[in-house]
Each structure stands twice: as structure tokens, then as C-alpha cells.
Design a protein around this motif. Structure first.
Motif, short mmCIF file in Angstrom:
data_model
loop_
_atom_site.label_atom_id
_atom_site.label_comp_id
_atom_site.label_asym_id
_atom_site.label_seq_id
_atom_site.Cartn_x
_atom_site.Cartn_y
_atom_site.Cartn_z
N SER A 47 -9.05 -0.25 3.58
CA SER A 47 -8.09 0.32 2.64
C SER A 47 -8.00 -0.63 1.45
N ARG A 70 -10.66 5.41 1.45
CA ARG A 70 -9.84 4.37 2.06
C ARG A 70 -8.84 5.00 3.02
N ARG A 93 0.86 -1.18 0.00
CA ARG A 93 0.00 0.00 0.00
C ARG A 93 0.89 1.22 0.00
N ARG A 94 0.69 2.06 -0.99
CA ARG A 94 1.52 3.25 -1.11
C ARG A 94 0.68 4.47 -0.78
N TYR A 95 1.25 5.37 0.03
CA TYR A 95 0.60 6.64 0.32
C TYR A 95 1.43 7.71 -0.36
N GLY A 96 0.94 8.24 -1.46
CA GLY A 96 1.74 9.21 -2.21
C GLY A 96 2.98 8.50 -2.75
N THR A 156 -2.42 -1.31 -3.01
CA THR A 156 -1.83 -0.81 -4.25
C THR A 156 -1.33 -2.01 -5.07
N THR A 171 -1.45 -0.40 8.72
CA THR A 171 -1.77 -0.47 7.30
C THR A 171 -2.20 -1.90 6.94
N LYS A 177 5.32 7.34 -0.60
CA LYS A 177 5.85 6.52 0.48
C LYS A 177 5.06 5.23 0.61
N TRP A 178 5.77 4.14 0.80
CA TRP A 178 5.08 2.87 0.97
C TRP A 178 4.75 2.66 2.44
N GLY A 179 3.47 2.43 2.74
CA GLY A 179 3.08 2.12 4.11
C GLY A 179 3.34 0.66 4.40
#
Lengths: 300, 321
Positions: free
Chosen positions: A56, B320, A14-17, A59, A47, A19-21
């Protein structure tokens, strides 16, 4: 234990922007187990649990619960799962019994008696507004909402963070007592290993958004050894060096596997779980800790 | 679910109920005052218009409050419906129970929205009576008073008939959608006010006048030389002056308004008009069209509310952590 995984993640990310969470996470939580997820703040524990709860969307990769793929807008995975968010969101204006009624209305299989009995046993006032309860009592209400769902898998994100020792013990005992009866699988996270050790039989160590090691606690203890000996290069065949700590004249190594006989200069010790976890979370070559683990702090 | 709204709902019912009672009292007071000798005589001081707290001024205040009711309900109930849950993370609780997000939203939306609509529908019963007894008689400018007050007038139209409920549903749907998209209750409230006001103004100026055929009355309505009988335009909604080609002189080319405005800047206005077979007159929505306008505007608002619900559902499904 059967072969069906209660929870399985394959290449989950899972990527936030930018940055990878969580990155390329593959793991299995066996059915019937109580599996602890440990890692420092920001390692991706929440996450991972949010992805598993369908809050969530991954990604990359996928996560499934009892073989059913988790989709945020489907209800199929919701039926067998109870999720305890680290923020412990509850409606503060609702009374405790009204909160349980909400659970009753929003769930098809709901164990009203079980949830009520749980709170009654712990002297949580049912007529009180949730917002007026202590943190510990709020956590118990959140837990009873999860347990009332009669889940086959409980996902608990930092269930005991910020609770005083008494409330912590009360919550964990309640949890264990309830799940033991029903054979519920539990997947719970914490950044404090000492909280997990007494309750878990499996452990997954997560650091910098990747899985470092997974295994049963017994297996982890049996597989690892601490070697203390003179500083300098050592050759170890048949064992992986997990971490090295150099002092002025001696080195302390944590290794996985069966170390060869290194002679009388070396001492072989049994590490405790804390040491093993710390070794996996620390930088491999320099022996510098990424983040202190056993100190208590706020969840990320 | 409704338990979370019990305090707000109670306040709403008390507030609107209080307004309703005020209207009933005021309507009766106006009735009896107007029956008095002073008010029936044009040269005497009628108590309806006397003082700062006169019945007339009170009616204006009530009218203003009523116009604001749908927007207020949209701010109080619509804006936080989704945004409040997101802000307090309680959506994480709601969306991990046994029902889908979509169903959760639609049930919540319908329960709160329909409750508001029912409350306002009840209030409409009072406003309908009230405009006939207090407001209609007192707060018109002289020219409109000559025509007689009417529920088709823009200050009454949205608080009577179906439109009051329709505007309430629309404001609620608007607040909810903005809250779901913006995800902050405070900003959702502010934008609800702005967008709702803008849309109401657009509705009055550009939409409602053409929702039903307009009536063109040649000549000045205040003069006695009226071509159109006064009965037809009495109680109508005066939209302004306009031009048209005289019947039977149907022409292609520029519209009557364009030519009329060209004439208006010339020296010989009258001559110019007759050269082009143009007539100058007043445009009305007549009172007979009240229900037609009500139905059409309410249907438009209902459709828009449905579309806004669609936006909200889309936004909630997309959310999400």
C-alpha cells in the motif's frame, strides 16, 4: 539492540475514501526485538503492516525498513523483509514443494533447506496440494515461505488467527525457534493480547487508527498501577490516569507513573498486561470499553 | 510458474490438437472425394456436399471454431492472469517476494503469451494446409467460387499466416489488460469477448481493405465483358462496388464515391456517370497482396498488444491494498 530501527514509521497515514485506516502513526520497532502490535479489529493493524510491506502507499508520512524507505514499486525493501498476510494467500493448486520452489525462484537469497526442514519437522506433506491442507498447515507453509526468504524483519499480520490452540502453539514455537537462531526482528499483530504476551518483548497498542502507547512489556508492567478506592474526585500528581471504572461505591483507576500516597482508603495493585491493554483501548472518561479484546474473533 | 497453468495448457493443447487432427482427416477426405467421378461432374451428387454432416458443413464448423480460438485463449489465459491474482489476493504473496511487480508481470505475460503464440503458430501450419485442401473448395458462395477461394478472404485471413498468431497475442494482451483494469475475472472475460469481436469487425471492414493498394476492376465481374483480366482478380478479396474517375480525367472536388452516389439516385444513371467521367467497378484486394496485408495487420496487432501490456503494467504498479 543497536540504534538502527528495523522499522520506523513517521507520521504515517492511509486514507480510504474519507475514512482513515491509519492516522499520524509514528513508531519504531527496534532491531532484534519481537514487537507485538495489538488493537481491536479495524484499528489499522493490517493497514500499518501492508504499508510496511509495500503493498500500500501512504497518504501521509513514510515508513522505512532498516533505514530504507518503502516504495511499492521498488525491490530494495523486499530483500530484507518477509511478509505474512492475514489472508494467508497461497496458490491452492500448487503442491507444498512447488510453493517452496516458487519462493526459491522469486527470491535472491533463499534458504531451501531451512524452509524444507521446517515443514518436514512439522509433518506437513510436501507432495500435497496446498488447497487440501488444514488451515494450520497452510499457515505453516505461509510462514515457511517467509522464513525461507531469510529476512531480517518478519512482518506477520494475525499469524495465528483462526487456528486451533495446538496449531497456534506449533506456529509460534516454530517462529520463535527460527528467529532466535538468526536474530530476526519480528513485528506481529494480533487482536488477542494473550497470544502476544508470551512471545513478545515489546508492545505497541493501536486503537482507532492511532498509536496509544509503545514500550517493552517489562516497562509497561513496571509503569502502571491499579488504584482501587472510594468513588469521587481524586487528585493524582505524578501519574496519568489512563482509565476509570466506577462501580456503585468504589472507583478503579489505571494509572501510569508513580502514584502519590492516597492513604489507607486506597489499594495499590499490580495490573497484568491484559488490564493495561484494555485500559488503553477503553474510553478514558467513562471507562467504557471500545471493543472486547480477549474474545476471539475473525481478523478484520 | 507454468505449473499453475499445467491443466489449462494441457486442455488447450489437447483441444487445439484435436482440432488439428480433425482438419487433417477432413482435408484428406475432401481430397479423395473431389477426385471421385461424381464430384468432377457438375450434375452428379457430390458427397462433399451431402447430408448434415457433410464435409462441407464440417469445414464450416472448423472454420468457425478457428476464428474463435484467439478470443477463447484471451478469455481463458488473459482475463484471469492479473484479475485472478487480485481476486484471490495471491498478488500479496507474489509482490512481497524478492522481485518487483513490473518484473513479475512481464515475466508472467511473456511466458504465457509466447507459449500461446507458439501453440497457435503450430496450428497455423495445419490451417495453411487445410484451407487449400478442404475449406477453400467447399464453403464459398457461387460468385466467390467463380473467383476461386483464397486465404485473403476474411474467414481465412485471420487464421492463416502471421495473423493467427498475432490475433492470439492481441486477444491475450487484451484479456490481461481488461482483467488488470477491471479486477474481476468474470467481467474481464465478458468484456474481452465484446471488445475482441468489435475490433475484429472493425479490422475487416475499415482497416484491412486499405492496408495495401486496392484494385479497381471496371465492369461487372460476373459478366464476360470484363475490362480487367480475370487472372488478376482471381483469388482476390471482393470488397464491393465503387466509383472512380476515369484515368486521365483527374479532377479536384468531391470524391468519386460522393458523385457516384448522387448519380445513382438520378434517372439517367449511365449518362450522369459519363458526364462526370466516372467509372463503376468492383474493388478488390488482390491475392498478391496477401503477405503484405498479413505483415501490416500483424504489425498493427503487435503494436496494440505492446500498448495493452503497457496499460497492464501501469495498472499493476498503481494497485494498492
Amino acid at each position: 539492540m543497536t540504534n538502527v530501527a528495523a522499522l520506523e514509521a513517521v507520521g504515517l497515514g492511509r486514507r480510504y475514501g474519507t475514512k482513515w485506516g491509519l492516522r499520524d502513526c509514528s513508531l519504531t520497532v527496534p532491531e532484534g526485538s519481537i514487537t507485538g502490535l495489538v488493537g481491536p479489529n479495524g484499528a489499522g493493524k493490517s493497514t500499518l503492516l501492508r504499508l510496511a510491506a509495500g503493498l500500500s502507499r501512504p497518504t501521509t508520512g513514510a515508513v522505512s525498513i532498516f533505514g530504507e524507505r518503502v516504495e511499492p514499486n521498488s525491490t530494495r525493501h523486499l530483500r530484507r523483509m518477509g511478509y505474512f498476510d492475514q489472508l494467508r494467500p497461497l496458490y491452492p493448486g500448487l503442491r507444498v514443494d512447488e510453493t517452496l520452489r516458487l519462493g526459491h525462484k522469486l527470491n535472491q537469497r533463499w534458504d531451501d533447506d531451512g524452509a524444507l526442514a521446517l515443514l518436514n519437522d512439522l509433518d506437513v506433506p510436501l507432495a500435497q496440494r496446498v488447497g487440501r491442507l488444514s488451515l494450520g498447515q497452510q499457515a505453516l507453509v505461509a510462514l515457511s515461505l517467509c522464513i525461507g526468504k531469510r529476512p531480517d524483519l518478519l512482518l506477520l499480520d494475525e499469524p495465528v488467527a483462526n487456528l486451533d490452540p495446538l496449531a497456534r502453539r506449533q506456529l509460534l514455537e516454530t517462529l520463535l525457534g527460527t528467529v532466535a537462531e538468526r536474530g530476526t526482528t519480528v513485528f506481529l499483530s494480533s487482536h488477542i493480547i494473550s497470544e502476544l504476551e508470551p512471545v513478545c518483548d515489546n508492545l505497541i497498542i493501536l486503537s482507532s487508527s492511532t498509536v496509544r502507547i509503545t514500550g517493552s512489556i517489562e516497562g509497561l508492567l513496571a509503569d502502571h498501577r491499579v488504584l482501587v478506592g472510594p468513588r469521587g474526585d481524586v487528585r493524582l500528581s505524578g501519574a496519568d490516569v489512563i482509565s476509570v471504572r466506577d462501580a456503585e461505591r468504589q472507583s478503579t483507576l489505571l494509572v501510569r507513573g508513580r502514584p502519590p500516597d492516597l492513604g489507607r482508603a486506597w489499594q495499590v495493585l499490580q495490573p497484568d498486561l491484559d488490564e493495561i491493554v484494555l485500559a488503553y483501548l477503553s474510553d478514558r472518561t467513562r471507562g467504557r470499553m471500545v471493543e472486547p479484546l480477549s474474545s476471539q474473533g475473525r481478523p478484520s | 510458474m507454468w505449473r499453475r497453468y499445467r491443466v489449462l495448457m494441457a486442455l488447450t493443447v489437447v483441444g487445439l490438437g484435436g482440432l488439428g487432427i480433425w482438419m487433417l482427416l477432413l482435408g484428406r477426405a475432401t481430397d479423395s472425394a473431389e477426385a471421385s467421378f461424381a464430384c468432377r461432374h457438375p450434375f452428379l451428387d457430390c458427397q462433399v456436399y451431402r447430408g448434415a454432416l457433410s464435409l462441407s458443413n464440417q469445414a464450416d464448423v472448423i472454420n468457425f471454431l478457428l476464428l474463435f480460438v484467439p478470443c477463447l485463449l484471451g478469455m481463458v489465459f488473459g482475463a484471469p492472469l492479473v484479475a485472478g491474482e487480485l481476486e484471490h489476493s495471491t498478488n500479496r504473496l507474489a509482490w512481497t517476494q524478492g522481485i518487483s511487480r513490473t518484473r513479475w508481470l512481464i515475466v508472467k505475460w511473456c511466458v504465457v503469451g509466447l507459449t500461446l503464440v507458439s501453440v497457435v503458430a503450430l496450428l497455423t501450419l495445419i490451417t495453411q494446409w487445410w484451407i487449400g485442401h478442404a475449406a477453400e473448395r467447399v464453403n464459398f458462395s457461387p460468385i466467390e467460387q467463380g473467383l476461386g477461394g483464397t486465404p485473403i478472404h476474411p474467414v481465412f485471413f485471420p487464421i492463416t499466416g502471421l495473423a493467427f498468431s498475432a490475433y492470439t497475442l492481441f486477444a491475450f494482451a487484451l484479456g490481461t489488460a481488461l482483467g488488470a483494469v477491471i479486477r474481476k475475472t468474470s467481467w474481464a472475460i465478458v468484456s474481452t469477448v465484446v471488445v475482441y469481436t468489435a475490433i475484429s469487425v472493425v479490422a475487416v471492414l475499415f482497416v484491412r481493405p486499405s492496408l495495401a493498394p486496392q484494385l479497381f476492376a471496371t465492369g461487372d465481374p460476373s459478366s464476360s465483358a470484363q475490362a480487367t483480366p480475370l487472372d488478376e482478380i482471381r483469388g482476390g478479396w471482393y470488397l464491393g462496388f465503387g466509383y472512380r474517375y476515369a484515368p486521365g480525367t483527374h479532377e479536384t472536388g468531391p470524391s468519386a464515391d460522393v458523385v457516384g452516389q448522387q448519380c445513382a439516385v438520378q434517372n439517367n444513371f449511365e449518362m450522369c456517370l459519363s458526364d462526370h467521367h466516372l467509372q463503376l467497378g468492383s474493388i478488390y484486394q488482390v491475392q498478391n497482396h496477401y503477405w503484405e496485408l498479413q505483415w501490416r495487420e500483424s504489425a498493427l496487432l503487435l503494436l496494440t498488444s505492446g500498448a495493452l501490456l503497457g496499460v497492464t503494467v501501469w495498472s499493476v504498479r498503481r494497485w494498492r491494498a
